[in-house]
Design a protein around this motif. Sequence first.
Motif, short mmCIF file in Angstrom:
data_model
loop_
_atom_site.label_atom_id
_atom_site.label_comp_id
_atom_site.label_asym_id
_atom_site.label_seq_id
_atom_site.Cartn_x
_atom_site.Cartn_y
_atom_site.Cartn_z
N PHE A 70 0.80 -1.34 -0.11
CA PHE A 70 -0.04 -0.16 0.25
C PHE A 70 0.89 1.26 0.13
O PHE A 70 0.67 2.03 -0.94
N ILE A 71 1.94 1.16 0.92
CA ILE A 71 2.58 2.30 1.02
C ILE A 71 3.54 2.59 -0.43
O ILE A 71 3.60 3.88 -0.75
N SER A 72 4.02 1.53 -1.06
CA SER A 72 4.42 1.73 -2.20
C SER A 72 3.79 2.21 -3.37
O SER A 72 4.20 3.00 -4.12
N GLU A 73 2.48 1.91 -3.38
CA GLU A 73 1.55 2.49 -4.61
C GLU A 73 1.37 3.88 -4.41
O GLU A 73 1.34 4.57 -5.17
N VAL A 74 1.30 4.43 -2.99
CA VAL A 74 1.10 5.82 -2.73
C VAL A 74 2.34 6.33 -3.08
O VAL A 74 2.36 7.31 -3.91
N LYS A 75 3.54 6.07 -2.70
CA LYS A 75 4.64 6.64 -2.63
C LYS A 75 5.18 6.78 -4.17
O LYS A 75 5.57 7.83 -4.59
N ASN A 76 5.07 5.58 -4.60
CA ASN A 76 5.50 5.57 -6.17
C ASN A 76 4.61 6.30 -7.26
O ASN A 76 4.99 7.11 -8.13
N THR A 77 3.48 6.38 -6.80
CA THR A 77 2.69 7.35 -7.51
C THR A 77 2.99 8.73 -7.45
O THR A 77 3.20 9.75 -8.70
N ASP A 78 3.41 9.33 -6.24
CA ASP A 78 3.77 10.69 -5.90
C ASP A 78 5.24 10.87 -6.52
O ASP A 78 5.50 11.92 -7.10
N MET A 79 6.00 9.94 -6.76
CA MET A 79 7.25 9.99 -7.23
C MET A 79 7.00 10.10 -8.99
O MET A 79 7.72 11.04 -9.38
N GLU A 80 6.11 9.21 -9.38
CA GLU A 80 5.81 9.59 -10.70
C GLU A 80 5.63 11.07 -11.20
O GLU A 80 5.91 11.60 -12.09
N ILE A 81 4.49 11.43 -10.45
CA ILE A 81 4.10 12.79 -10.37
C ILE A 81 5.22 13.77 -10.30
O ILE A 81 5.20 14.93 -11.17
N GLY A 82 6.16 13.70 -9.28
CA GLY A 82 7.35 14.32 -8.95
C GLY A 82 8.03 14.63 -10.33
O GLY A 82 8.69 15.56 -10.54
N LYS A 83 8.28 13.22 -10.72
CA LYS A 83 9.14 13.40 -12.11
C LYS A 83 8.62 13.99 -13.10
O LYS A 83 9.07 14.81 -14.08
N ALA A 84 7.19 13.70 -13.23
CA ALA A 84 6.56 14.28 -14.49
C ALA A 84 6.44 16.07 -14.33
O ALA A 84 6.66 16.62 -15.52
N ILE A 85 6.50 16.56 -13.34
CA ILE A 85 6.16 17.90 -13.12
C ILE A 85 7.57 18.75 -12.77
O ILE A 85 7.48 19.88 -12.60
N GLY A 86 8.38 17.96 -12.50
CA GLY A 86 9.97 18.41 -12.22
C GLY A 86 10.03 18.76 -11.01
O GLY A 86 10.65 19.90 -10.40
N VAL A 87 9.34 18.15 -9.91
CA VAL A 87 9.50 18.76 -8.30
C VAL A 87 9.81 17.60 -7.60
O VAL A 87 9.36 16.54 -7.67
N ASP A 88 11.10 17.78 -6.79
CA ASP A 88 11.80 16.74 -6.18
C ASP A 88 10.73 16.53 -5.00
O ASP A 88 10.22 17.33 -4.37
N ASN A 89 10.68 15.33 -4.70
CA ASN A 89 10.15 14.74 -3.33
C ASN A 89 8.58 15.20 -3.25
O ASN A 89 8.03 15.71 -2.16
N TYR A 90 7.86 15.28 -4.42
CA TYR A 90 6.48 15.69 -4.48
C TYR A 90 5.77 14.82 -3.52
O TYR A 90 5.68 13.57 -3.22
#
Length: 263
Positions: free
Chosen positions: A135-155
């Motif tokens: 569960f934690i990975s699903e949430v964290k990995n999604t935020d990681m992908e968002i961060g990569k997409a928008i160019g924000v570290d640790n989104y």
Amino acid sequence: MKIFIFNKKYILSIFSIIILSIFIFLHFYKPFSIATSVSEENFINNSIKEKFEQLENSKEKVAYLTFDDGPTIKATPKILDILKDKNVKATFFVLGKNVKSHPELVKRAYEEGHYIANHGYNHNNSVLYKNSTSFISEVKNTDMEIGKAIGVDNYCSYIFRFPNGYMSSAYKSKKKEASTLLSQMGYIYVDWNCLNNDSEKKVNSYTLLNNLKNSCKNKGTLIILMHDTNDVNDTTEILAESISYLQSEGYIFDNFYSLFEEK
Ligand SMILES: [Zn+2]
């Protein structure tokens, strides 16, 4: 010589004050786009939590449009065009796997002022609720992908929506456990109180719009569920009309950024 020493000391103390001021400013400064700031533990304080919890029962005529399961090529750009045209800011509950496939769409949504929230990575309950690590990975990995997409570290998106909603009966006990995890991670979850049933059976546009009208009857604040997928119905066909209708009913549109603002 004495004057020189005095000046040097004087300059040094002014310099220290400037450095100290910059340090204090950077330490306490919170950018407007809160979700862009580096994740802070327990950022979601009680007052923000309360605001979200009270949304559904509020009498205020505010409408929060939320789009789940995207981004997708077939729906998201059209939705963004309509929102831009109507000058409405919404919230997108994205799936990590779709963000990975179409980061440019998330970037556009983010840059156009929409809130990018978290709907898990796969939309697969057996993976999502396999165990707490999953569960934690699903949430964290999604935020990681968002961060990569928008160019924000640790989104950190701070807002999660359970696939099928927290209120649905499926995986009830698992969701209860997951909600504790979310809280420990510094997230809140949000369901909806209004929808047009665009992900249910295929209907014509008239019915889709009517579903929305019936669903929002006698309610104050609306958290509206729609999908930017077009898997069953094409919500883009009635989005502009839906916005106009709600505006004619006295609603103003907002997105979840405003709930983080101190009033
Ligand atoms: Zn979903």
